[in-house]
Design a protein around this motif. Structure first.
Motif, PDB file in Angstrom:
ATOM      1  N   PHE A 228     100.800  -8.524  38.754  1.00 25.00           N
ATOM      2  CA  PHE A 228     102.019  -9.268  39.097  1.00 25.00           C
ATOM      3  C   PHE A 228     103.113  -9.004  38.066  1.00 25.00           C
ATOM      4  O   PHE A 228     104.280  -8.773  38.416  1.00 25.00           O
ATOM      5  N   GLN A 229     102.732  -9.060  36.793  1.00 19.55           N
ATOM      6  CA  GLN A 229     103.723  -8.833  35.723  1.00 19.55           C
ATOM      7  C   GLN A 229     104.322  -7.426  35.812  1.00 19.55           C
ATOM      8  O   GLN A 229     105.529  -7.237  35.614  1.00 19.55           O
ATOM      9  N   MET A 230     103.458  -6.450  36.106  1.00 15.98           N
ATOM     10  CA  MET A 230     103.949  -5.069  36.192  1.00 15.98           C
ATOM     11  C   MET A 230     104.965  -4.936  37.328  1.00 15.98           C
ATOM     12  O   MET A 230     106.032  -4.337  37.158  1.00 15.98           O
ATOM     13  N   ALA A 231     104.613  -5.506  38.497  1.00 16.19           N
ATOM     14  CA  ALA A 231     105.528  -5.442  39.649  1.00 16.19           C
ATOM     15  C   ALA A 231     106.839  -6.157  39.322  1.00 16.19           C
ATOM     16  O   ALA A 231     107.932  -5.658  39.634  1.00 16.19           O
ATOM     17  N   TYR A 232     106.721  -7.314  38.674  1.00 15.59           N
ATOM     18  CA  TYR A 232     107.901  -8.114  38.315  1.00 15.59           C
ATOM     19  C   TYR A 232     108.820  -7.338  37.363  1.00 15.59           C
ATOM     20  O   TYR A 232     110.030  -7.228  37.607  1.00 15.59           O
TER      21      TYR A 232
END
Lengths: 94, 199
Positions: free
Chosen positions: B132-136
């Motif tokens: 999620f953090q990477m996509a964000y």
């Protein structure tokens, strides 16, 4: 003047929906209907920007249709992802 | 208005079938939309593969920062649209005032982003490989780059307006910038709910 009033009203509506979105983000619980509501809000806000800020109502059809499609396709993909997530994951697993 | 909103109506189109701004800016906007479409595709696939990470993800982010940046983008976009309307009346000074307001509002976006990243790191969101953090970070940093380009473009059309390069009958350059800025706003309106709103 009519255009300016209409633009200002569109801006205020967008701000209001953004604040509602913030409340949903803080208090909402996961569920398909919440996803559908958020997706509908995405599509609506996108359409308001396209019609009132970009003024694509009278633009060349290839521009108008593509940008309008964009603002509908993403919310639809969001709903499909939540509806068929396991199937999409299975289809895209190497 | 075909969307069925009774509260306000779409503005009348000056010329049916026209290309707002110029063709070149629409090539750029198509590229921008395509770039983000691919990133959104990655988002949806990652969401399908890791539903738990994306269900819990938005709770880790600062909703205040997301809402503030959405308000900034919408308001700056609104000011630019008012500037274009002023130029259509040949009110160059008024147009420049609206564009100046748009610039100062728009500068708030990277500033809020800076403080948001500080907040994220302090709360353990350092982009350390969690999906999620990477996509964000991937999507929002790319959008930030587009906003920064837009702010440079805004400075350019402000200078051109100040020099008297546009008037009521010839302001394609100003309108082209406005289209880019609104398209960047549109993309943020898609990003915001995906990362900050969806529970």
């Amino acid at each position: 003047m009519h255009n300016e009033r209409s633009l200002t009203l569109a801006w205020l509506v967008l701000l209001g929906l953004t604040l509602i979105g913030g409340v949903v983000g803080n208090t909402g619980s996961p569920g398909l209907w919440v996803t559908v509501a958020v997706a509908a809000m995405m599509a609506f806000k996108g359409r308001v920007v396209i019609d009132h800020f970009l003024e694509l109502g009278g633009a060349h059809p290839s521009i108008r249709r593509l940008v309008r499609f964009y603002a509908v396709a993403l919310p639809v993909m969001l709903i499909l992802t939540d509806l068929f997530g396991p199937q999409i994951a299975w289809l895209t697993t190497l | 208005m075909s969307i069925g909103i009774a509260t306000f109506s779409a503005p009348p189109a000056p010329v049916l079938g026209r290309i707002p701004g110029n063709k070149a800016i629409w090539v750029g906007i198509y590229c921008e939309l395509t770039e983000f479409a691919l990133m959104f595709l990655v988002y949806f696939l990652a969401r399908a593969h890791h539903p738990e990470a994306f269900r819990d993800g938005p709770q880790q982010l600062s909703t205040v920062a997301g809402v503030t940046n959405t308000v900034i983008m919408l308001t700056s976009s609104y000011f630019v649209a008012r500037g274009v309307m002023a130029m259509r009346r040949n009110a160059r000074g008024t147009c420049l005032k609206w564009l100046t307001a748009a610039l100062f509002t728009g500068i708030g976006y990277p500033l809020v982003k800076f403080f948001e990243v500080q907040w994220n790191v302090a709360h353990g969101l350092s982009g350390n490989g969690e999906v999620f953090q990477m996509a964000y970070y991937y999507l929002t940093f790319n959008h930030l780059v587009h906003v920064c380009w837009g702010l440079l473009g805004l400075l350019w059309v402000m200078a051109r307006t100040w020099m008297g390069a546009y008037d009521a009958t010839d302001h394609d350059g100003l309108e082209a910038f406005a289209c880019y800025w609104h398209a960047t706003d549109l993309i943020w309106l898609m990003i915001f709910p995906l990362f900050y709103v969806l529970p």
